[in-house]
Design a protein around this motif. Structure first.
Motif, mmCIF file in Angstrom:
data_model
loop_
_atom_site.group_PDB
_atom_site.id
_atom_site.type_symbol
_atom_site.label_atom_id
_atom_site.label_comp_id
_atom_site.label_asym_id
_atom_site.label_seq_id
_atom_site.Cartn_x
_atom_site.Cartn_y
_atom_site.Cartn_z
ATOM 1 N N THR A 153 33.851 -27.038 0.437
ATOM 2 C CA THR A 153 33.415 -26.563 1.748
ATOM 3 C C THR A 153 32.299 -25.544 1.591
ATOM 4 O OG1 THR A 153 35.579 -26.947 2.774
ATOM 5 C CG2 THR A 153 34.134 -25.347 3.848
ATOM 6 N N ILE A 156 29.075 -27.461 0.419
ATOM 7 C CA ILE A 156 28.480 -28.291 1.470
ATOM 8 C C ILE A 156 27.804 -27.442 2.538
ATOM 9 C CG2 ILE A 156 29.064 -29.807 3.420
ATOM 10 C CD1 ILE A 156 31.050 -31.218 1.604
ATOM 11 N N THR A 157 28.448 -26.364 2.951
ATOM 12 C CA THR A 157 27.861 -25.553 4.017
ATOM 13 C C THR A 157 26.619 -24.804 3.553
ATOM 14 O OG1 THR A 157 29.460 -23.794 3.513
ATOM 15 C CG2 THR A 157 29.964 -25.235 5.360
ATOM 16 N N GLY A 161 24.707 -29.672 3.318
ATOM 17 C CA GLY A 161 25.060 -31.055 2.989
ATOM 18 C C GLY A 161 24.178 -31.599 1.889
ATOM 19 N N SER A 186 33.785 -36.682 2.607
ATOM 20 C CA SER A 186 33.306 -37.088 3.937
ATOM 21 C C SER A 186 34.034 -36.348 5.056
ATOM 22 C CB SER A 186 33.460 -38.604 4.122
ATOM 23 O OG SER A 186 34.820 -38.997 4.017
ATOM 24 N N TYR A 189 32.606 -32.798 5.132
ATOM 25 C CA TYR A 189 31.243 -32.861 5.677
ATOM 26 C C TYR A 189 31.284 -32.973 7.197
ATOM 27 C CZ TYR A 189 26.314 -34.209 5.998
ATOM 28 O OH TYR A 189 24.976 -34.243 6.294
ATOM 29 N N LYS A 190 32.128 -33.865 7.695
ATOM 30 C CA LYS A 190 32.215 -34.070 9.141
ATOM 31 C C LYS A 190 32.733 -32.819 9.845
ATOM 32 C CE LYS A 190 34.241 -37.074 12.701
ATOM 33 N NZ LYS A 190 32.981 -37.172 13.449
ATOM 34 N N LEU A 193 29.868 -29.768 9.269
ATOM 35 C CA LEU A 193 28.468 -29.970 9.620
ATOM 36 C C LEU A 193 28.241 -30.849 10.849
ATOM 37 C CD1 LEU A 193 26.726 -30.425 6.137
ATOM 38 C CD2 LEU A 193 26.895 -28.362 7.540
ATOM 39 N N GLN A 194 29.189 -31.705 11.178
ATOM 40 C CA GLN A 194 28.960 -32.642 12.278
ATOM 41 C C GLN A 194 29.804 -32.368 13.512
ATOM 42 O OE1 GLN A 194 29.565 -36.445 10.180
ATOM 43 N NE2 GLN A 194 27.353 -36.770 10.273
#
Length: 334
Positions: A153, A156-157, A161, A186, A189-190, A193-194
């Protein structure tokens, strides 16, 4: 004895440990802090992690239900700061760090002031979580699925990403290594970030409507007020990511986002190619990374805008040459 050996020695002899991170913590600060917290608990240590406030999107991380807002312990044997460049950014709880018998700083900011008794800082790492992986591996602490989720985490942050220029081959090697441990890349990430909260979406829309293009379109500027946040029912962290909107627009070199607070303003800055926003924010009392930095200012939004633009103009048109370095030297910052 190496720095990592010194860290292990301090951990082994400490009866009580506290983990701290910077104010307005992002995913790297929270992920690294919780990864270390879970690792030290697994190692058999009596450890607290203190984070007064954090964005609710990170509540899925293992250990968040054990985060403390404050502690009644007067003096810890060991305090460990993660992802924090200066002692004044320790969430307003620098006293826990200062009062501890021993103090360690683990970080990746080039502006780190080496405020610990022991400092393990790697400015080449794109995330503090990547630094911590090295630490945990050296200390032979097992990185299980929970710890790996927190670490990934953080990576990725802080790398957006894996899209920022600071990403290294080692970053992908660590990600692959964590993936092999069963970490759901995944899903993380979702989540971080999404997925947006409704309040974040509403604030982003307000900020987008106010977006200004300055300096021949090289600077994007926007802001939100306390009234905006109250109107949409925003919680802690619901402003995250808004500054990226400006940076992603063609022709923009510097994106500036200001959020009004009870004490003044919080400034977030991003750049694309040649402006070192860390140096700009340093002059404003803050700091960070070359392409991502921030500061707190005790003034109005308009006053903050004026001060920031004055500093940005000093470097913008020189495209990173020695002019801004000279400017910093005149101000006594280099």
């Amino acid at each position: 004895m190496s720095t990592l050996d010194n860290i292990l020695e301090e951990i082994n002899k400490a009866e009580s440990i506290v983990i701290l991170t910077h104010e307005n913590p992002d995913g790297d600060a929270i992920g690294t802090g919780l990864a270390l917290y879970n690792a030290l608990k697994q190692y058999g240590k009596n450890v607290d992690i203190i984070i007064p406030e954090y964005p609710r999107i990170f509540e899925f991380l293992p250990g968040t239900d054990e985060i403390k807002k404050e502690s009644d312990v007067e003096k810890y044997d060991l305090a460990i700061s993660v992802d924090c460049a200066t002692i004044k950014m320790l969430n307003g709880f620098a006293n826990y760090f200062e009062n501890a018998k021993s103090r360690i700083s683990i970080d990746h900011h080039s502006t780190n002031t080496m405020f610990g008794d022991i400092n393990y800082v790697n400015p080449e790492a794109p995330a503090c979580a990547q630094v911590l992986i090295v630490v945990l591996e050296y200390l032979k602490m097992d990185i299980n699925k929970d710890i790996g989720t927190c670490l990934l985490t953080g990576i990725i942050t802080d790398t957006g990403g894996f899209k920022y220029s600071g990403v290294t081959a080692e970053t992908f090697e660590f990600a692959a290594w964590l993936l092999n441990k069963g970490i759901n890349v995944s899903k993380i990430y979702k989540k971080v970030l999404q997925t947006k909260t409704r309040a974040n979406f509403e604030l982003s829309r307000i900020a987008a409507d106010r977006l200004e293009f300055l300096e021949d379109g090289k600077v994007a500027f926007t802001y939100i007020t306390k009234e905006d946040e109250e109107k949409v029912g925003a919680g802690n962290g619901d402003h995250e990511g808004i500054v990226e909107t400006g940076r992603d627009i063609e022709g923009v070199e510097v994106s500036i986002f200001i959020r009004q607070t009870d004490k003044g303003c919080k400034v977030s800055m991003r750049s694309n190619e040649y402006v070192n926003v860390s140096d700009v924010c340093l002059l404003l009392g803050g700091g960070g990374h070359i392409r991502a930095a921030g500061a707190s200012m005790q003034c109005t939004i308009e006053q903050a805008k004026e001060k920031i633009l004055r500093q940005v103009k000093a470097v913008l048109w020189n495209k990173g040459d020695g002019a801004f370095v000279s400017f910093l030297q005149q101000k006594g910052h280099t």
